[in-house]
Write a protein that holds these residues in place. Structure first.
Motif, PDB file in Angstrom:
ATOM      1  N   ALA A   1      12.144  -1.901  -5.683  1.00 43.76           N
ATOM      2  CA  ALA A   1      13.117  -3.013  -5.597  1.00 43.76           C
ATOM      3  C   ALA A   1      12.399  -3.958  -4.419  1.00 43.76           C
ATOM      4  O   ALA A   1      13.142  -5.127  -4.250  1.00 43.76           O
ATOM      5  CB  ALA A   1      14.376  -2.497  -5.037  1.00 43.76           C
ATOM      6  N   GLY A   2      11.380  -3.641  -3.852  1.00 42.27           N
ATOM      7  CA  GLY A   2      10.899  -4.529  -2.941  1.00 42.27           C
ATOM      8  C   GLY A   2      11.532  -4.541  -1.523  1.00 42.27           C
ATOM      9  O   GLY A   2      11.518  -5.658  -0.625  1.00 42.27           O
ATOM     10  N   TRP A   3      12.256  -3.623  -1.300  1.00 44.69           N
ATOM     11  CA  TRP A   3      13.090  -3.405  -0.245  1.00 44.69           C
ATOM     12  C   TRP A   3      12.497  -2.576   0.970  1.00 44.69           C
ATOM     13  O   TRP A   3      12.744  -2.283   2.135  1.00 44.69           O
ATOM     14  CB  TRP A   3      14.252  -2.785  -0.377  1.00 44.69           C
ATOM     15  CG  TRP A   3      15.300  -3.478  -1.101  1.00 44.69           C
ATOM     16  CD1 TRP A   3      15.284  -5.135  -1.459  1.00 44.69           C
ATOM     17  CD2 TRP A   3      16.928  -3.412  -1.215  1.00 44.69           C
ATOM     18  NE1 TRP A   3      16.379  -5.464  -2.006  1.00 44.69           N
ATOM     19  CE2 TRP A   3      17.173  -4.817  -1.979  1.00 44.69           C
ATOM     20  CE3 TRP A   3      17.463  -2.439  -1.098  1.00 44.69           C
ATOM     21  CZ2 TRP A   3      18.495  -4.811  -2.334  1.00 44.69           C
ATOM     22  CZ3 TRP A   3      19.015  -2.656  -1.551  1.00 44.69           C
ATOM     23  CH2 TRP A   3      19.422  -3.759  -2.191  1.00 44.69           C
ATOM     24  N   VAL A   4      11.151  -1.993   0.490  1.00 41.54           N
ATOM     25  CA  VAL A   4      10.357  -1.175   1.579  1.00 41.54           C
ATOM     26  C   VAL A   4       9.340  -2.160   1.872  1.00 41.54           C
ATOM     27  O   VAL A   4       8.417  -2.531   0.998  1.00 41.54           O
ATOM     28  CB  VAL A   4       9.806   0.123   0.934  1.00 41.54           C
ATOM     29  CG1 VAL A   4       8.866   0.720   1.909  1.00 41.54           C
ATOM     30  CG2 VAL A   4      11.232   1.114   0.865  1.00 41.54           C
ATOM     31  N   SER A   5       9.103  -2.548   3.072  1.00 46.08           N
ATOM     32  CA  SER A   5       7.940  -3.387   3.379  1.00 46.08           C
ATOM     33  C   SER A   5       6.751  -3.035   3.000  1.00 46.08           C
ATOM     34  O   SER A   5       6.307  -1.727   3.202  1.00 46.08           O
ATOM     35  CB  SER A   5       8.203  -3.709   4.954  1.00 46.08           C
ATOM     36  OG  SER A   5       7.907  -2.568   5.570  1.00 46.08           O
ATOM     37  N   GLU A   6       5.800  -3.815   2.798  1.00 46.27           N
ATOM     38  CA  GLU A   6       4.304  -3.616   2.284  1.00 46.27           C
ATOM     39  C   GLU A   6       3.635  -3.003   3.658  1.00 46.27           C
ATOM     40  O   GLU A   6       3.726  -3.300   4.876  1.00 46.27           O
ATOM     41  CB  GLU A   6       3.702  -4.980   2.151  1.00 46.27           C
ATOM     42  CG  GLU A   6       2.217  -4.642   1.769  1.00 46.27           C
ATOM     43  CD  GLU A   6       1.447  -6.083   1.633  1.00 46.27           C
ATOM     44  OE1 GLU A   6       0.148  -6.105   1.310  1.00 46.27           O
ATOM     45  OE2 GLU A   6       2.132  -7.260   1.496  1.00 46.27           O
ATOM     46  N   THR A   7       2.696  -2.023   3.467  1.00 46.19           N
ATOM     47  CA  THR A   7       1.738  -1.565   4.449  1.00 46.19           C
ATOM     48  C   THR A   7       0.771  -2.502   4.472  1.00 46.19           C
ATOM     49  O   THR A   7      -0.072  -2.361   3.397  1.00 46.19           O
ATOM     50  CB  THR A   7       1.633  -0.129   4.216  1.00 46.19           C
ATOM     51  OG1 THR A   7       2.919   0.685   4.495  1.00 46.19           O
ATOM     52  CG2 THR A   7       0.573   0.448   5.443  1.00 46.19           C
ATOM     53  N   CYS A   8       0.019  -3.040   5.653  1.00 42.68           N
ATOM     54  CA  CYS A   8      -1.020  -3.702   5.388  1.00 42.68           C
ATOM     55  C   CYS A   8      -2.261  -3.017   6.181  1.00 42.68           C
ATOM     56  O   CYS A   8      -2.079  -2.018   6.714  1.00 42.68           O
ATOM     57  CB  CYS A   8      -0.727  -5.076   6.440  1.00 42.68           C
ATOM     58  SG  CYS A   8       0.782  -6.111   5.815  1.00 42.68           S
ATOM     59  N   TYR A   9      -3.382  -3.576   5.837  1.00 41.65           N
ATOM     60  CA  TYR A   9      -4.661  -2.868   6.166  1.00 41.65           C
ATOM     61  C   TYR A   9      -5.807  -3.959   6.083  1.00 41.65           C
ATOM     62  O   TYR A   9      -5.600  -5.120   5.374  1.00 41.65           O
ATOM     63  CB  TYR A   9      -5.117  -1.977   5.345  1.00 41.65           C
ATOM     64  CG  TYR A   9      -5.169  -2.076   3.711  1.00 41.65           C
ATOM     65  CD1 TYR A   9      -6.341  -2.587   3.364  1.00 41.65           C
ATOM     66  CD2 TYR A   9      -4.044  -1.786   3.061  1.00 41.65           C
ATOM     67  CE1 TYR A   9      -6.412  -2.744   2.103  1.00 41.65           C
ATOM     68  CE2 TYR A   9      -3.881  -1.887   2.003  1.00 41.65           C
ATOM     69  CZ  TYR A   9      -5.222  -2.446   1.170  1.00 41.65           C
ATOM     70  OH  TYR A   9      -5.170  -2.562  -0.316  1.00 41.65           O
ATOM     71  N   SER A  10      -6.861  -3.815   6.761  1.00 37.76           N
ATOM     72  CA  SER A  10      -8.061  -4.786   6.875  1.00 37.76           C
ATOM     73  C   SER A  10      -9.131  -3.979   6.205  1.00 37.76           C
ATOM     74  O   SER A  10      -9.634  -3.045   6.756  1.00 37.76           O
ATOM     75  CB  SER A  10      -8.204  -5.435   8.250  1.00 37.76           C
ATOM     76  OG  SER A  10      -6.862  -6.067   8.750  1.00 37.76           O
TER      77      SER A  10
END
Length: 315
Positions: A204-213
């Protein structure tokens, strides 16, 4: 051929993990401190965990290791490996995004648990924003071994498709183990319920994205990836080749060839550099010679050329 998928599905600790799956449900819970949650993914055996991707799908990361919180690196520097094939990519995890607080309102479990297809899950009504919070946790989810196997074997990354897939194995797992193991607490369905709510939030897009580099020139990360591969993947490859009598010799020959090729490449690189330097020196000398000739008067240059040809004719 071995892979990270095979490595994690064959861990000896999987059975014990399934007996303590309540710990997996609570590992990323908000009752745990940020440091405790981080330790739960970075300490041995460096288990896989699920993240929400930018496109509302689920990705699998594993082998998290924290190089930070030292005198020289005071901040967290967490390396992780992406994917389950033999060849994976090492990246630096954004810890703040991974451990971000998630408090969302989802459909009721009964509504989601009667869904048997992706379409059915997608048609479940989104609750009002003012409704009670039904899931509290982190942006990442740490799955118990049985659920991990379901997700790995499915090959699915769509959370709405994974929700129906988790239900039947949970019921079967509880039933099978409760009847045969008196120490089994019977928590597979509870764990599946937590996953279902988290997965719905991802879709649903309610769990925020986990970012990485991706930092390809970070030697520390690259060395970590190589070492993890050597410890976890190469032993499996070696064990598989032991079915042949000459496997140890073959592995030794491959290593020698690899070292020889590396040395040849290094030697060729050095030789090419020396040749380039030599050519530059020759060109520089030639240019200087041309500059000296330019300073001569045309008549002198003309007579010099005549003398040169005359000398050649005499020879």
């Amino acid at each position: 051929m071995s892979s990270w998928k095979q490595h994690y599905l064959s861990l000896r600790t999987n059975d014990e993990g399934d007996k303590r799956m309540g710990e997996f449900s609570h590992a990323m819970g908000l009752a745990r401190s940020l440091e405790a949650r981080l330790r739960n993914i970075t300490e041995s055996p460096k288990l896989p965990f699920l993240i929400a991707s930018e496109d509302k799908t689920i990705s699998i990361f594993h082998s998290a290791h924290n190089f930070g919180v030292t005198l020289t690196v005071p901040a967290h520097k967490v390396a992780i490996l992406m994917g389950l094939s033999k060849n994976v990519v090492v990246v630096k995890l954004n810890v703040a995004s991974a451990l971000a607080t998630v408090e969302i309102t989802t459909p009721m479990l009964d509504e989601l648990k009667i869904c048997s297809t992706w379409e059915a899950v997608s048609l479940v009504s989104t609750p009002a924003a003012t409704a009670a919070v039904t899931f509290k946790g982190s942006a990442i989810f740490l799955s118990a071994p049985w659920l991990r196997e379901v997700i790995f074997e499915s090959g699915e990354d769509d959370p709405f498709a994974l929700i129906p897939l988790a239900l039947s194995p949970a019921t079967s797992f509880d039933a099978a183990h409760i009847n045969t193991d008196t120490s089994y607490p019977g928590q597979a369905m509870d764990h599946a319920n937590d996953f279902i709510l988290w997965a719905w939030g991802v879709g649903a897009g309610w769990v925020s994205e986990t970012c990485y580099s991706v930092i390809p020139d970070d030697g520390e990360l690259q060395n970590f990836s190589t070492e993890r591969h050597r410890l976890c993947i190469l032993p499996l490859l070696t064990n598989n080749t032991h079915q042949n009598n000459n496997s140890s010799k073959n592995l030794s020959v491959i290593r020698q060839l690899s070292e020889s090729i590396s040395k040849q490449i290094e030697h060729a690189t050095t030789t090419n550099k020396l040749m380039e330097d030599n050519m530059s020196c020759i060109k520089e000398k030639y240019d200087k010679k041309k500059d000296r000739l330019k300073k001569l008067h045309p008549s002198i240059l003309y007579f010099s050329l005549l003398l040169t040809w005359a000398a050649k004719d005499e020879r």
